[in-house]
Scaffold this active site. Sequence first.
Site, PDB file in Angstrom:
ATOM      1  N   HIS B  36      -6.188  -3.074   7.006  1.00 26.24           N
ATOM      2  CA  HIS B  36      -5.539  -4.257   6.430  1.00 26.24           C
ATOM      3  C   HIS B  36      -5.470  -5.390   7.453  1.00 26.24           C
ATOM      4  O   HIS B  36      -5.709  -6.549   7.121  1.00 26.24           O
ATOM      5  CB  HIS B  36      -4.131  -3.923   5.929  1.00 26.24           C
ATOM      6  CG  HIS B  36      -4.099  -3.433   4.513  1.00 26.24           C
ATOM      7  ND1 HIS B  36      -4.440  -2.156   4.169  1.00 26.24           N
ATOM      8  CD2 HIS B  36      -3.802  -4.072   3.351  1.00 26.24           C
ATOM      9  CE1 HIS B  36      -4.333  -2.024   2.859  1.00 26.24           C
ATOM     10  NE2 HIS B  36      -3.952  -3.168   2.332  1.00 26.24           N
ATOM     11  N   LYS B 101       1.626   5.935  -2.102  1.00 24.98           N
ATOM     12  CA  LYS B 101       2.856   6.663  -2.443  1.00 24.98           C
ATOM     13  C   LYS B 101       4.026   5.909  -1.833  1.00 24.98           C
ATOM     14  O   LYS B 101       3.899   5.270  -0.796  1.00 24.98           O
ATOM     15  CB  LYS B 101       2.810   8.102  -1.928  1.00 24.98           C
ATOM     16  CG  LYS B 101       2.779   8.214  -0.406  1.00 24.98           C
ATOM     17  CD  LYS B 101       2.846   9.655   0.040  1.00 24.98           C
ATOM     18  CE  LYS B 101       2.541   9.822   1.515  1.00 24.98           C
ATOM     19  NZ  LYS B 101       3.707   9.693   2.404  1.00 24.98           N
TER      20      LYS B 101
END
Lengths: 298, 183
Positions: B36, B101
């Site tokens: 990222h 998650k």
Amino acid sequence: MIEKSFDHIRSVNLSKIIEAIKEMTISANYNLNNDIRSSLKKSIEIEESKTGINIINQLLTNADIASNQKMPICQDTGMAVFFVEIGQNVHIINDIKNSNNIIKGTLEEGINEGVRQGYTEGYLRKSVVNDPFERINTGDNTPAIIHYDIIAGDSLKISFAPKGFGSENMSRIYMIKPGDGIEGAKKVILEAIDAAGPNACPPMVIGIGIGGSFEKAAILAKKALFRSINESSKIPYVKDLEEELLQKANNLGIGPQGMGGRITVLGINILTYPTHIAGLPVAINISCHATRHAEVNL
Amino acid sequence: MIKIETPLTIDKVKCLKAGDEVLITGTMYTLRDAGHMRVIEQINKDEKLPFDMKNSIIYYVGPSPAKLGAVIGSAGPTTSYRMDEFTPALLELGLKGMIGKGARNKEVIQSMVKNTAVYFGAVGGAAALLASCIKSSEIIAYEDLGPEALRKLYVEDFPVIVVIDSLGKNIYEIEKEKYKIVE
């Protein structure tokens, strides 16, 4: 008595330690421990959420696939954490593995060599970076985290747990006041479990260290995760505390994967230690349903 | 059980509601912490990204190494909140689905509503099972990041649950309340 303890110096070959560590890192990552597996099976009967039951079934299927296909239960094969109980009459010796491969080094180097070999040959993920800010992957999952206990005698027990960081990140330490007492401890423990919520891959396993100093409590919390969830504390009030907290944690409603349900925590293990008149450290080490551990006596 | 195929267009996103169990077939890209940061760096430098963000799905995963002859190693989701600060920028570029998650922050959820995107949860720790749904895997960028390299995956019937839908409805909050016992 002192003389007697000195006539039992036992030698352990470093190559044997390396081999044992290698095997242990691989098998612990491929095989879900029986205590967790049977607890998951039992929890299907208790869970009321349909999604929760589906998730637990996925976890059991996952454990079967992992052990049958010899692959990691979870891709996060962790940072390698060891507790070494070494008798003070044990002498670690360098030895010759074969004619051109002389194994030399300290116990610590031997453990790291075992990790290096296990994580490479077992196709385990290498998740360790060299420095907290530079963050270059060391490529072999070393260095390991090693805790030593020097004990009487000539035994050598090495326990291993690959600790994933999804749950490690949700762990907390609180320095509460003596006056906060056991109720204060319960409050912060449940607060930490609630805050971990869906992030720590519930159903979770919780290791708790109470007492000692700042770092002692944290190490006890980690050590508590190495105990089977089928075993309780031998101290009656601590056993009661484990049971009460387990019930309260499962009343939080978090459920499998945080999708809601009755099964939030599979087990809570607590270790305690004497502490200072001014303090009451409480460390909560959160772990996931893939809480893995293995041990070997050499 | 709902079956969807990629690309994840706006119409498909709008049909998905929090709590839906979904099987995804098609292409997704793997990206986690270090990846990222690289993507954001490239966006800031106005460089061409390694894949087209429009209608894409990003899977937050760092798989274990593939054994000889295997497509991939174990490949379950990692915890998503660490990606929160980078996510709105990617949603602005057309990212439509994220798989991970755990909880997301307010900024991510607001940006998801604004850009009509969906956040899926895969079962954390079901890594061997999820790997069996991955039919091909190819590193397309950031190879030096090892497990964090950017991979293009092709998946079949990859099981996920809609955690936060494009209206901002969040299954973690709703379901927890149902099962909570207040003493």
